[in-house]
Design an enzyme around this catalytic site. Sequence first.
Site, PDB file in Angstrom:
ATOM      1  N   LEU A 125      25.040  36.214  49.055  1.00 50.80           N
ATOM      2  CA  LEU A 125      25.919  37.135  49.754  1.00 50.80           C
ATOM      3  C   LEU A 125      25.537  38.582  49.437  1.00 50.80           C
ATOM      4  O   LEU A 125      25.302  39.391  50.329  1.00 50.80           O
ATOM      5  CB  LEU A 125      27.378  36.868  49.350  1.00 50.80           C
ATOM      6  CG  LEU A 125      28.401  37.826  49.929  1.00 50.80           C
ATOM      7  CD1 LEU A 125      28.904  37.303  51.271  1.00 50.80           C
ATOM      8  CD2 LEU A 125      29.599  38.001  49.002  1.00 50.80           C
ATOM      9  N   GLY A 242      35.662  29.084  43.738  1.00 51.98           N
ATOM     10  CA  GLY A 242      34.760  29.565  42.698  1.00 51.98           C
ATOM     11  C   GLY A 242      35.489  30.254  41.558  1.00 51.98           C
ATOM     12  O   GLY A 242      35.044  30.223  40.418  1.00 51.98           O
ATOM     13  N   GLU A 363      31.414  37.089  41.187  1.00 52.77           N
ATOM     14  CA  GLU A 363      32.382  36.347  42.020  1.00 52.77           C
ATOM     15  C   GLU A 363      33.688  37.130  42.149  1.00 52.77           C
ATOM     16  O   GLU A 363      34.782  36.586  42.011  1.00 52.77           O
ATOM     17  CB  GLU A 363      32.593  34.924  41.478  1.00 52.77           C
ATOM     18  CG  GLU A 363      31.314  34.105  41.617  1.00 52.77           C
ATOM     19  CD  GLU A 363      31.534  32.622  41.798  1.00 52.77           C
ATOM     20  OE1 GLU A 363      32.636  32.217  42.216  1.00 52.77           O
ATOM     21  OE2 GLU A 363      30.592  31.862  41.532  1.00 52.77           O
ATOM     22  N   SER A 366      36.860  42.466  38.440  1.00 52.65           N
ATOM     23  CA  SER A 366      38.266  42.523  38.009  1.00 52.65           C
ATOM     24  C   SER A 366      39.069  43.426  38.947  1.00 52.65           C
ATOM     25  O   SER A 366      40.230  43.149  39.253  1.00 52.65           O
ATOM     26  CB  SER A 366      38.358  43.076  36.588  1.00 52.65           C
ATOM     27  OG  SER A 366      37.919  42.107  35.668  1.00 52.65           O
ATOM     28  N   GLU A 367      38.426  44.497  39.402  1.00 53.56           N
ATOM     29  CA  GLU A 367      39.145  45.459  40.246  1.00 53.56           C
ATOM     30  C   GLU A 367      39.504  44.833  41.595  1.00 53.56           C
ATOM     31  O   GLU A 367      40.624  44.988  42.089  1.00 53.56           O
ATOM     32  CB  GLU A 367      38.286  46.727  40.442  1.00 53.56           C
ATOM     33  CG  GLU A 367      38.123  47.560  39.179  1.00 53.56           C
ATOM     34  CD  GLU A 367      37.326  46.856  38.073  1.00 53.56           C
ATOM     35  OE1 GLU A 367      36.378  46.114  38.391  1.00 53.56           O
ATOM     36  OE2 GLU A 367      37.672  47.037  36.890  1.00 53.56           O
TER      37      GLU A 367
END
Lengths: 380, 258
Positions: A125, A242, A363, A366-367
């Site tokens: 991706l 995921g 994946e 955190s933001e």
Amino acid sequence: MNTLLSEKHRTVRRSVRNFCERELRPIAKEIDQEARFPWEIVEKMGNLGFFGVQAPIDLDGAGMDSVGYAVVIEEISRVCASLGLCISVHNSVVIYPLLAFGSEEQKQRWVPPLARGEKIGAFCLTEPNAGSDAAAIEATAVLDGDHYVVNANKVFVTNGGIADICLFFVRTDPKAGRKGVSVIVAERGTPGFVVGDLEDLCGMRANPVSSIRLYDCRLPAENLLGKQGMGLRIGLSGLDAGRIGIAAQAVGIAQAALEEGVRYARQRHQFGVPIGKHQAVQMMIADMATQVDAARLMVYRAALLRDQEKPFSQAAAMAKLYASETSSKVADLSVQIHGGYGYSKSYPIERYYRDARVTRIYEGTSEIHRLVIARGVLGQ
Amino acid sequence: MGLHIIVCIKAVMLEPPKGQLIRSVDSLELNPFDWPALEVALRMKEEHGGTVTAISMGPEDSVFVLYEAMAMGVDRGVLVCDRAFAGSDTLATSTALAAAIKKLSPFDLVLFGTRTADSDTGQVGPQTAVVLDLPMVTGVHSIQWTDSGIQVERYADGFREEFNLSLSAVLTIHPRSVQPRGLGLSGIELAFEEGEVEKWDLAELDLSPDQVGWAGSATRVLSWKRVTRERKCEFISGTANEQVEELVSHLKKSGLIG
């Protein structure tokens, strides 16, 4: 926590832990230092079903539920997070989207060799200009007869150096914005499929993360997963699943860091007593143990919701956020308990410290997870 | 028809408990010495066909060892379980296992691990063979099939021994004779989701309460406590000659040299 798991899941934990202690522990440090993917144990892991944990048994998978999957990833990552990453990505964001969106022919063709571990999967991706903003991808696929002609430059591809079956996110309609993205399966060996140099990473070094480029690569139209324009939907649903894998991985790293901290606190003497007798160290151990426990419970809850076919995105996002931040914190405290030795390659904690860091980035950072969670809470 | 092989297995304590002996699901695991016995049985089944039955005597909590055996490839699991069995010594255990094994007749072989990792007596296999009145060899390394039964090999005190046995027979399997296969995830899934363990109590085995438990036991464990081994490190100082003198006198005093 163990008593909350079923007998089946406890057996999964015991057997995966035994395998990892016996086969993976002896090589974990070396493969990290050499940045080498351990092909020598892949076949054994494949035979035990690690590469197809949730794939159906009739497609050569193990047919397990999400809780079982979380336990498997946690236990592998407790010993070697790089392998935990390989298997998490392979299962969650390659096999799962193929099962959820693939046609019967596509499933029969790609899932069994992936589930047996004979072929490795990758999720392509991220691009130089697209990551968190997944809709900004520039890779193109143009239909030409019964083939798509694909040009793509994908970076930071986990398993990139070893992947055979890759899910490529490409733009099939340049004008359709978010709805112009599709997923096409590209197999290694197809003319125009080029694997770039491996990234020299800070952690997760045994995973061959690389770029993969497609140059005028002609892929059969039947390699399109789902329908044209479904790309972001496929991507997001894969990433939902995921998150449980990455969160479980972070719990495994945190557990390993906690165990090393406790071991060292018992063994290292200062001022005439083991340092674990000093309150300053006890405070750290208490925080570490509590946070690891909380993170694990959040992961199991998200997995359980998914198994019960209830909405689990929010719980999975929270679990991924909390577990990844916990693994960094716990690894950091464990380094502190180790003092100078924690900064040395003589002890395994420095590897856990490096491995933990990226779980807050990949994946979904955190933001981005905080944005997702906040939107859910605010009902936006 | 094929062979019928019975393997007797046990859930053992992972770590010696502090104080009282408490069996709970989190402190139990399948006796590591039983894995090779299961492996031998499964390889024989793969080679000659037939079925493998695993039996375990223990509380309800230990039923998972039978599911683990089924995850490995065992066809049938039987838990021998009754409150009346509590306190059984090795003799009473052998009595109960023998009754269960008879109920599973006909069978060709009964396999045990050489011993258990917790109580470590190594008695249950041989005693069960005596109760069943069957030929028995302990610590078996390899098994060959012959026209009249089996030929087995064992190593003892630097000698290799070979025995011919007629069937049915009882063997205890040496822990280093085979490398047991790991438990695959699909095996675990199928065993726990689709497998079923049969539970046999005292009545089912046609035994009376005085044959098992405390009443049927010839021995009693009087107490149970952890033994801690104290290690002491003493530094010897002085010149090389003085150190040798002191070392020799220490060794003499402790009776290690004459």
